[in-house]
Design a protein around this motif. Structure first.
Motif, PDB file in Angstrom:
ATOM      1  N   VAL A 169      12.376   2.821  10.753  1.00 59.92           N
ATOM      2  CA  VAL A 169      11.103   2.495  10.115  1.00 59.92           C
ATOM      3  C   VAL A 169      11.133   1.101   9.498  1.00 59.92           C
ATOM      4  O   VAL A 169      10.167   0.325   9.608  1.00 59.92           O
ATOM      5  N   LEU A 170      12.237   0.755   8.860  1.00 62.12           N
ATOM      6  CA  LEU A 170      12.332  -0.514   8.129  1.00 62.12           C
ATOM      7  C   LEU A 170      12.845  -1.664   8.984  1.00 62.12           C
ATOM      8  O   LEU A 170      12.865  -2.811   8.517  1.00 62.12           O
ATOM      9  N   ASP A 171      13.252  -1.379  10.206  1.00 63.09           N
ATOM     10  CA  ASP A 171      13.800  -2.428  11.062  1.00 63.09           C
ATOM     11  C   ASP A 171      12.753  -3.507  11.335  1.00 63.09           C
ATOM     12  O   ASP A 171      11.611  -3.228  11.689  1.00 63.09           O
ATOM     13  N   GLY A 172      13.145  -4.750  11.162  1.00 68.65           N
ATOM     14  CA  GLY A 172      12.251  -5.870  11.423  1.00 68.65           C
ATOM     15  C   GLY A 172      11.358  -6.260  10.270  1.00 68.65           C
ATOM     16  O   GLY A 172      10.573  -7.208  10.382  1.00 68.65           O
ATOM     17  N   GLN A 173      11.434  -5.549   9.151  1.00 69.20           N
ATOM     18  CA  GLN A 173      10.621  -5.889   7.994  1.00 69.20           C
ATOM     19  C   GLN A 173      11.187  -7.116   7.269  1.00 69.20           C
ATOM     20  O   GLN A 173      12.390  -7.199   7.049  1.00 69.20           O
ATOM     21  N   ALA A 174      10.301  -8.048   6.953  1.00 67.47           N
ATOM     22  CA  ALA A 174      10.710  -9.246   6.216  1.00 67.47           C
ATOM     23  C   ALA A 174      10.485  -8.993   4.732  1.00 67.47           C
ATOM     24  O   ALA A 174       9.416  -9.261   4.190  1.00 67.47           O
ATOM     25  N   PHE A 175      11.485  -8.462   4.076  1.00 72.93           N
ATOM     26  CA  PHE A 175      11.333  -8.083   2.670  1.00 72.93           C
ATOM     27  C   PHE A 175      11.131  -9.296   1.764  1.00 72.93           C
ATOM     28  O   PHE A 175      10.593  -9.182   0.669  1.00 72.93           O
ATOM     29  N   PRO A 208       4.441  -5.403   2.050  1.00 68.45           N
ATOM     30  CA  PRO A 208       4.682  -4.340   3.028  1.00 68.45           C
ATOM     31  C   PRO A 208       3.413  -3.975   3.791  1.00 68.45           C
ATOM     32  O   PRO A 208       2.295  -4.100   3.281  1.00 68.45           O
ATOM     33  N   GLU A 209       3.586  -3.506   5.004  1.00 70.17           N
ATOM     34  CA  GLU A 209       2.474  -2.990   5.781  1.00 70.17           C
ATOM     35  C   GLU A 209       2.231  -1.535   5.378  1.00 70.17           C
ATOM     36  O   GLU A 209       3.170  -0.774   5.156  1.00 70.17           O
ATOM     37  N   LEU A 210       0.970  -1.155   5.324  1.00 68.05           N
ATOM     38  CA  LEU A 210       0.639   0.215   4.943  1.00 68.05           C
ATOM     39  C   LEU A 210       1.191   1.225   5.948  1.00 68.05           C
ATOM     40  O   LEU A 210       1.543   2.350   5.577  1.00 68.05           O
ATOM     41  N   PHE A 238       3.398   4.421   4.932  1.00 66.85           N
ATOM     42  CA  PHE A 238       2.986   5.760   5.368  1.00 66.85           C
ATOM     43  C   PHE A 238       4.163   6.488   6.013  1.00 66.85           C
ATOM     44  O   PHE A 238       4.402   7.675   5.743  1.00 66.85           O
ATOM     45  N   GLU A 239       4.911   5.786   6.871  1.00 64.26           N
ATOM     46  CA  GLU A 239       6.057   6.407   7.529  1.00 64.26           C
ATOM     47  C   GLU A 239       7.149   6.759   6.529  1.00 64.26           C
ATOM     48  O   GLU A 239       7.808   7.804   6.651  1.00 64.26           O
ATOM     49  N   LEU A 240       7.366   5.908   5.538  1.00 70.84           N
ATOM     50  CA  LEU A 240       8.348   6.238   4.500  1.00 70.84           C
ATOM     51  C   LEU A 240       7.912   7.481   3.730  1.00 70.84           C
ATOM     52  O   LEU A 240       8.732   8.335   3.385  1.00 70.84           O
ATOM     53  N   ALA A 241       6.622   7.575   3.453  1.00 76.14           N
ATOM     54  CA  ALA A 241       6.108   8.742   2.730  1.00 76.14           C
ATOM     55  C   ALA A 241       6.344  10.023   3.520  1.00 76.14           C
ATOM     56  O   ALA A 241       6.600  11.084   2.942  1.00 76.14           O
ATOM     57  N   GLN A 242       6.276   9.943   4.872  1.00 76.49           N
ATOM     58  CA  GLN A 242       6.536  11.126   5.681  1.00 76.49           C
ATOM     59  C   GLN A 242       7.996  11.562   5.558  1.00 76.49           C
ATOM     60  O   GLN A 242       8.312  12.756   5.588  1.00 76.49           O
ATOM     61  N   SER A 290      -4.219  -6.828  -8.243  1.00 77.80           N
ATOM     62  CA  SER A 290      -3.105  -5.978  -7.834  1.00 77.80           C
ATOM     63  C   SER A 290      -2.725  -6.223  -6.384  1.00 77.80           C
ATOM     64  O   SER A 290      -3.543  -6.620  -5.559  1.00 77.80           O
ATOM     65  N   CYS A 291      -1.460  -5.974  -6.064  1.00 82.87           N
ATOM     66  CA  CYS A 291      -1.007  -6.023  -4.683  1.00 82.87           C
ATOM     67  C   CYS A 291       0.320  -5.292  -4.567  1.00 82.87           C
ATOM     68  O   CYS A 291       1.039  -5.125  -5.548  1.00 82.87           O
ATOM     69  N   LEU A 292       0.630  -4.861  -3.360  1.00 86.54           N
ATOM     70  CA  LEU A 292       1.885  -4.183  -3.080  1.00 86.54           C
ATOM     71  C   LEU A 292       2.966  -5.221  -2.810  1.00 86.54           C
ATOM     72  O   LEU A 292       2.746  -6.178  -2.070  1.00 86.54           O
ATOM     73  N   ARG A 293       4.149  -5.014  -3.394  1.00 83.03           N
ATOM     74  CA  ARG A 293       5.264  -5.936  -3.222  1.00 83.03           C
ATOM     75  C   ARG A 293       6.538  -5.145  -2.975  1.00 83.03           C
ATOM     76  O   ARG A 293       6.789  -4.130  -3.638  1.00 83.03           O
ATOM     77  N   TRP A 294       7.355  -5.607  -2.027  1.00 84.83           N
ATOM     78  CA  TRP A 294       8.584  -4.901  -1.692  1.00 84.83           C
ATOM     79  C   TRP A 294       9.532  -4.807  -2.879  1.00 84.83           C
ATOM     80  O   TRP A 294      10.192  -3.788  -3.080  1.00 84.83           O
ATOM     81  N   ASP A 295       9.630  -5.878  -3.671  1.00 87.24           N
ATOM     82  CA  ASP A 295      10.587  -5.845  -4.778  1.00 87.24           C
ATOM     83  C   ASP A 295      10.205  -4.795  -5.812  1.00 87.24           C
ATOM     84  O   ASP A 295      11.071  -4.082  -6.349  1.00 87.24           O
ATOM     85  N   GLU A 296       8.900  -4.634  -6.079  1.00 89.58           N
ATOM     86  CA  GLU A 296       8.459  -3.627  -7.035  1.00 89.58           C
ATOM     87  C   GLU A 296       8.638  -2.212  -6.462  1.00 89.58           C
ATOM     88  O   GLU A 296       8.982  -1.273  -7.202  1.00 89.58           O
TER      89      GLU A 296
END
Length: 346
Positions: free
Chosen positions: A100-106, A111-113, A117-121, A49-55
């Motif tokens: 929060v999402l600025d600079g993320q390479a989708f 994704p970074e945890l 975490f910030e999105l969950a907030q 298993s792993c976390l993926r932005w598309d999923e």
């Protein structure tokens, strides 16, 4: 062919697993029932298993649709647009989620945890996620030097702490080298770098500045500014500290006599009700009861503040249990493979 791997396991500390938590962390083997008591299991395996932005994007779109939000074609194609839609639904501005999402390479898909975490907030649908804890290890299919190590990560609302085995070696070797060469000035710089690194883990800049001033005062007058821990502290079940609104049920008292007699006295009991339901432990260095010669770590367990029940001695690879005179041990054997064995000290 040599293979390198990185795996980690951890927990979400929260009130409950909700649709938002499932959408953000479902790809990490999320288990809402384990270990329980306010924690949910998560993990990433190099061959699993792993976390993926598309999923995550797909899950967030489904979540938005379940709220009957107007999901545009842009929100289906762009995760930022979908996140903005959800943020506004939960009463936050679009600027916050973009920050929060600025600079993320989708396109990298991982994704970074800290970002999740910030999105969950921002998307709190009752989950009340307070922190994330993970422990990971990287390893190799061959025992090559520098290809094995580990790290720990804690993500909270106020601090983000990351430690690796490589950092421990670097900190230790740098300080050792400075002290071996007699360079106290360089040793101070090494320690200063480590302290500054810890301060950077505090996310609020103003709080960091206040802590820095407090540390400077405490280091200048260590004995004067040292906080004294009260001898008696209200406590509760260890798993209850994830819930801020619970009241302490017990009291734990510590009497530290290590400097005077080499002994430490610890007592835990109920805060109310039957105050005789307590457990007292005395730690000290005692005499090995087997040969009467060696000095070994010892713990005395008491029925109450006066009556001794039994003593434990660390001897070799095991622990010797010696009941007090007149005290008996009564055992209950397990009735099945899954049952535990119990012993009563009377």
């Amino acid at each position: 062919m040599v293979q390198n791997y990185y795996d980690w396991t951890g927990v979400l500390n929260l009130k409950q697993v909700t649709g938002v938590i499932q959408a953000l962390f479902g790809g990490a083997d999320l288990d809402a029932a384990y270990p329980g008591n306010g924690q949910a299991y998560i993990a990433e395996m190099s061959e699993g298993s792993c976390l993926r932005w598309d999923e995550i994007h797909e899950a967030l779109v489904e979540l938005a649709e379940s709220y009957e939000l107007a999901v545009t074609e842009g929100a289906r194609e762009c995760i930022k647009a979908c996140a903005v839609l959800l943020a506004e639904h939960f009463g936050h501005s679009s600027e916050k989620v973009i920050e929060v999402l600025d600079g993320q390479a989708f396109d990298d898909d991982r994704p970074e945890l800290t970002v999740l975490f910030e999105l969950a907030q921002l998307f709190d649908d009752g989950h009340e996620l307070t922190s994330i804890e993970t422990e990971g290890a990287y390893h190799c299919s061959k025992p090559r030097l520098h290809e094995f190590g580990g790290n720990g990560l804690f993500i909270g609302k106020h601090v983000v702490v990351h430690r690796s085995s490589a950092a421990a070696i670097a900190d230790g070797s740098g300080l050792e080298r400075a002290l071996s060469e007699g360079s106290l000035e360089r040793a101070v710089q090494q320690l200063l770098l480590q302290v500054e690194g810890r301060l950077e883990e505090v996310t609020d800049e103003a709080v960091r500045a206040t802590l820095r001033e407090g540390l400077a005062r405490a280091l200048a007058k260590p004995e004067q500014d040292k906080a004294a821990l009260p001898s008696s502290v209200p406590v509760e079940h260890w798993a209850s500290y994830a819930f801020a609104d619970l009241e302490p049920t017990h009291v734990m008292e510590v009497d530290d006599q290590r400097l005077h007699s080499g002994q430490l006295f610890l007592t835990a009991g109920q805060g109310e009700g039957d105050l005789d339901q307590l457990l007292s432990v005395t730690m000290e260095v005692g005499t090995n009861p087997v040969n009467g010669i060696d000095q070994v770590p010892c713990a005395h367990i008491h029925f109450d503040s006066d009556a001794l029940a039994f003593s434990l001695y660390r001897v070799g690879n095991g622990i010797v249990l010696r009941p007090e005179v007149g005290v008996t041990l009564r055992g209950q054997a397990p009735t099945s493979v899954s049952d535990d064995a119990f012993f009563w000290v009377e």
